[in-house]
Design a protein around this motif. Structure first.
Motif, PDB file in Angstrom:
ATOM      1  N   ILE A 174     -44.970   1.454 -11.916  1.00 43.09           N
ATOM      2  CA  ILE A 174     -45.461   1.920 -13.325  1.00 43.09           C
ATOM      3  C   ILE A 174     -44.776   0.818 -13.835  1.00 43.09           C
ATOM      4  CG2 ILE A 174     -45.038   3.781 -14.901  1.00 43.09           C
ATOM      5  CD1 ILE A 174     -44.472   5.756 -12.628  1.00 43.09           C
ATOM      6  N   ILE A 186     -41.824   9.589 -18.755  1.00 47.22           N
ATOM      7  CA  ILE A 186     -42.221   9.434 -17.312  1.00 47.22           C
ATOM      8  C   ILE A 186     -41.453  10.404 -16.468  1.00 47.22           C
ATOM      9  CG2 ILE A 186     -42.178   7.704 -15.367  1.00 47.22           C
ATOM     10  CD1 ILE A 186     -42.313   5.417 -17.213  1.00 47.22           C
ATOM     11  N   ILE A 196     -40.225   1.526 -11.433  1.00 47.93           N
ATOM     12  CA  ILE A 196     -40.638   1.406 -12.856  1.00 47.93           C
ATOM     13  C   ILE A 196     -40.029   0.311 -13.490  1.00 47.93           C
ATOM     14  CG2 ILE A 196     -40.318   3.219 -14.541  1.00 47.93           C
ATOM     15  CD1 ILE A 196     -40.004   5.199 -12.421  1.00 47.93           C
ATOM     16  N   ASN A 199     -40.909  -0.636 -19.329  1.00 48.43           N
ATOM     17  CA  ASN A 199     -41.879   0.536 -20.040  1.00 48.43           C
ATOM     18  C   ASN A 199     -41.087   0.942 -21.335  1.00 48.43           C
ATOM     19  OD1 ASN A 199     -44.070   1.525 -18.090  1.00 48.43           O
ATOM     20  ND2 ASN A 199     -42.022   1.753 -16.761  1.00 48.43           N
ATOM     21  N   TYR A 219     -35.634   1.733 -11.163  1.00 43.13           N
ATOM     22  CA  TYR A 219     -36.352   1.395 -12.436  1.00 43.13           C
ATOM     23  C   TYR A 219     -35.466   0.546 -13.299  1.00 43.13           C
ATOM     24  CZ  TYR A 219     -33.029   4.932 -14.759  1.00 43.13           C
ATOM     25  OH  TYR A 219     -32.006   5.508 -15.335  1.00 43.13           O
ATOM     26  N   ASN A 222     -36.358  -1.097 -18.544  1.00 40.47           N
ATOM     27  CA  ASN A 222     -37.122  -0.415 -19.673  1.00 40.47           C
ATOM     28  C   ASN A 222     -36.425  -0.062 -20.664  1.00 40.47           C
ATOM     29  OD1 ASN A 222     -39.173   0.693 -17.682  1.00 40.47           O
ATOM     30  ND2 ASN A 222     -37.252   1.123 -16.411  1.00 40.47           N
TER      31      ASN A 222
END
Lengths: 413, 260
Positions: A174, A186, A196, A199, A219, A222
């Motif tokens: 993502i 999310i 991830i 974002n 992740y 972000n």
């Protein structure tokens, strides 16, 4: 000879079929309706949706590998009637579309794109406006969700959905999505091995990012800003969190990041700015917090019970109202080599490490935990005096909760 | 009144104490800026100094000035002048000269450092405004104490005690009562408690702009409403004004009836 000829014909025909392209537009194309084009298409076809306004909903793709590509200006308006796309297929690509006005329901999870048991999917450059759920991806594998913008208009948690919701998924990437004003930005539920990154998640009613029972995910890079309660990582193992920015999560139950029942995770190079609570840790084991920056938070870190073997090292704690709030015993957690902007010690041997240990828990933070209203006395002279006396001879705060080697200058990396 | 104000003001301006006060703030401002190198952090440190020192100096100066100029006051009382204008003139003279030392002393180094280009300018002006308010409040309180006590030593003692009470002891009692009644809803009580002490009030006012905002909402709805909106700011300023007006009114009444 005849056999060869027929084989060639066969090959050519299958090639033709697999590379079949269908166009959809209001007039002059192969089809007017997206659903009809899909019904008529074969696996491997590419559908081009030309610029225009399509009032269609519940578009079903069942066991066909299709590439659906929109032209600029292609808009699908579901008119609050249900799903946008409802897909169960492998090797599916949906690109460059705008989908809007998804129905809000209290019983069904209507989404702009629903993927069910879909493998090798790509969802790219999709703009969803007025979304209930954005992308609802269930029991799927090996996909990519890239460059999408999803926004909703939910006013309460009950009547809003999640922007990107993964349920029982594996290996999903993502990246570069912009999600705002939804319930969760999310949400990974039973998702593993996902990645991830990059974002931007903001103004969501609940969490910017939410993990539940999801292991081995990464992740990074972000930004989570001004979400209802920040980011929640719960009941998950081996999550890696790098280079994220958590900021401006304000409220009674707001955190930069909420860690609940997390084991073996790693937080590195994250920034926490202006949150009511930077990290709220509850039942976390074997977590390493390395080289994170906590700046201007109410609490930088709040540790509740049942936390064992966590290591906090080389973090920068800058101008937080409270650096640390701690419940219970130290429980083999370690604080070492952090930089504390409130540190007042000296460094005579000039090795960059303070000669006097630092106590990050103040008596006042203990008092505020007990009676939250006493926060109005923050920075008063009286509080400074009792904090000082507690520092000299600790009575209420855990005695061995000490950074023995506080850094004299900010940790850099 | 204006004439007496002018006289008191220039009298104080000529006295070395005003220069010492001015020099102290000048030095403080310069040291803070060049050690910290960060304007908004300097504002926080300055807040700690202002909410403790400004009341103390206001109190001591007020009492001192009243007792020192007592003979001159008695001379003025023999003239056909209104009593209220004599005492108000003296009070304003002290308060304005102290405020000027404060504003100039802190303002100059900050301006030299580049305040006008910084985003901290609002925090800084708020700091100065509360500083001025505190000067006016504590000068007025000091004049009240001095008017009520003929004995200099007693007057000084009471004045210092008042400062000690409002700056430190009050917070201690406040905290104790909060802990004692922790089973009850306390948000309104704690706000009222803050309002009743000008030092707490100014501290809250400055914190509203600085770090309490990060803790905003942590303590429930009443706090959120108070600290989260301009409502809190308006109420706080209103209370500070009341804290100036009430003691000044008492100066007027007290001086009218007092025997000399």
């Amino acid at each position: 000879m005849k056999i060869y000829f027929s084989i060639i014909i066969f090959i050519i025909s299958t090639w033709l079929v697999s590379a079949g392209t269908l166009t959809i537009c209001e007039s002059g194309c192969d089809f007017k309706s997206i659903q009809k084009a899909i019904d008529q298409s074969k696996s491997g076809d590419t559908l081009y949706i030309k610029s225009g306004f399509y009032k269609e909903s519940n578009i079903v793709i069942y066991k066909k590998s299709l590439h659906i590509i929109g032209e600029e200006g292609a808009v699908i308006d579901t008119q609050y009637k249900g799903y946008g796309f409802s897909v169960e297929a492998t090797d599916i690509v949906i690109k460059n579309l705008k989908i809007k006005n998804i129905k809000v329901s209290y019983t069904k999870e209507y989404a702009a794109i629903l993927l069910f048991k879909s493998y090798d999917f790509v969802i790219e450059n999709i703009t969803v406006e007025n979304a209930f759920f954005g992308f609802l991806i269930q029991k799927s594998k090996d996909g990519k969700v890239h460059n999408n913008t999803i926004s909703g208009e939910g006013s309460a948690e009950a009547d809003s959905g999640n922007a990107i919701h993964l349920w029982h998924c594996e290996n999903v990437t993502i990246t570069n999505n912009d999600v705002r004003r939804m319930r969760d930005g999310i949400y990974l539920e039973f998702g593993s091995n996902s990645y991830i990154s990059n974002n931007y998640s903001t103004e969501n009613l609940r969490y910017g990012l939410h993990f539940m029972f999801s292991n081995d995910n990464i992740y990074e890079n972000n930004v989570f800003e001004a979400n209802g309660a920040g980011v929640a990582v719960m009941f998950s193992k081996k999550i890696k969190m790098y280079n994220n920015v958590f900021k401006k999560n304000w409220g009674t139950a707001s955190y930069g990041i909420l860690l609940k029942e997390i084991n073996d995770a790693e937080l590195k190079h994250n920034r926490f700015e202006n949150n009511t609570i930077g990290i709220n840790a509850d039942g976390t084991n074997r977590i390493t917090y390395t080289e994170n920056t906590f700046e201007n938070n109410g609490y930088a870190i709040k540790v509740h019970g049942a936390c064992y073997d966590n290591i906090y090292s080389r973090n920068n704690f800058l101008y937080n109202s409270f650096d640390l709030s701690y419940a219970g015993n130290l429980n083999s957690n370690e604080f070492e080599n952090n930089y504390w902007s409130n540190y007042t010690g000296y460094d005579l041997d000039k090795d960059g490490i303070g000669d006097v240990p630092y106590r990050p828990v103040k008596l006042f933070s203990y008092l505020v935990n007990r009676t939250p209203e006493s926060i109005v006395l923050l920075r008063s002279l009286f509080i400074d005096i009792i904090d000082f006396s507690e520092k000299v001879s600790p009575v209420f705060t855990p005695e061995n909760l000490i950074d023995n080697k506080p850094l004299m200058t900010k940790a850099t990396w | 009144m204006l004439k007496i104000l002018k006289y008191s003001f220039f009298d104080l301006m000529r006295s070395s104490w005003s220069y010492v006060y001015f020099a102290f703030y000048l030095l403080l401002g310069i040291v803070l800026l060049f050690l910290n190198n960060d304007l908004s952090k300097a504002v926080i440190t300055l807040m700690n100094v202002i909410i403790v020192l400004v009341p103390l100096i206001g109190t001591v100066f007020g009492v001192m000035y009243y007792y020192n100029s007592k003979e001159f006051t008695e001379l003025l009382l023999a003239q056909p002048l209104k009593r209220s204008s004599i005492f108000l003139g003296q009070y304003l003279g002290v308060a304005i000269s102290l405020s000027m030392s404060l504003i100039l002393g802190l303002g100059l180094p900050f301006i030299a450092y580049g305040l006008f280009k910084s985003s901290a300018i609002w925090d800084f002006s708020l700091l100065l405004i509360t500083g001025v308010f505190l000067t006016f409040i504590f000068c007025a309180l000091a004049f009240n104490i001095a008017l009520s006590n003929e004995n200099k030593i007693k007057g000084f003692g009471y004045a210092i005690l008042m400062w000690l009470f409002l700056a430190i002891i009050y917070d201690g009692l406040f905290l104790m009562s909060l802990i004692l009644f922790e089973d009850y809803p306390l948000d309104k009580l704690s706000l009222v408690g803050t309002m009743l002490n000008p030092i707490d009030l100014s501290r809250t006012l400055i914190l509203l702009k600085l770090d309490i905002s990060a803790l905003l909402g942590y303590t429930g709805a009443v706090f959120k409403q108070f600290f989260g909106t301009s409502f809190g700011l308006i109420i706080s300023f209103l209370m500070l004004s009341i804290w100036v007006i009430l003691p000044v009114l008492r100066i007027v009444f007290k001086s009218r009836k007092k025997d000399f």
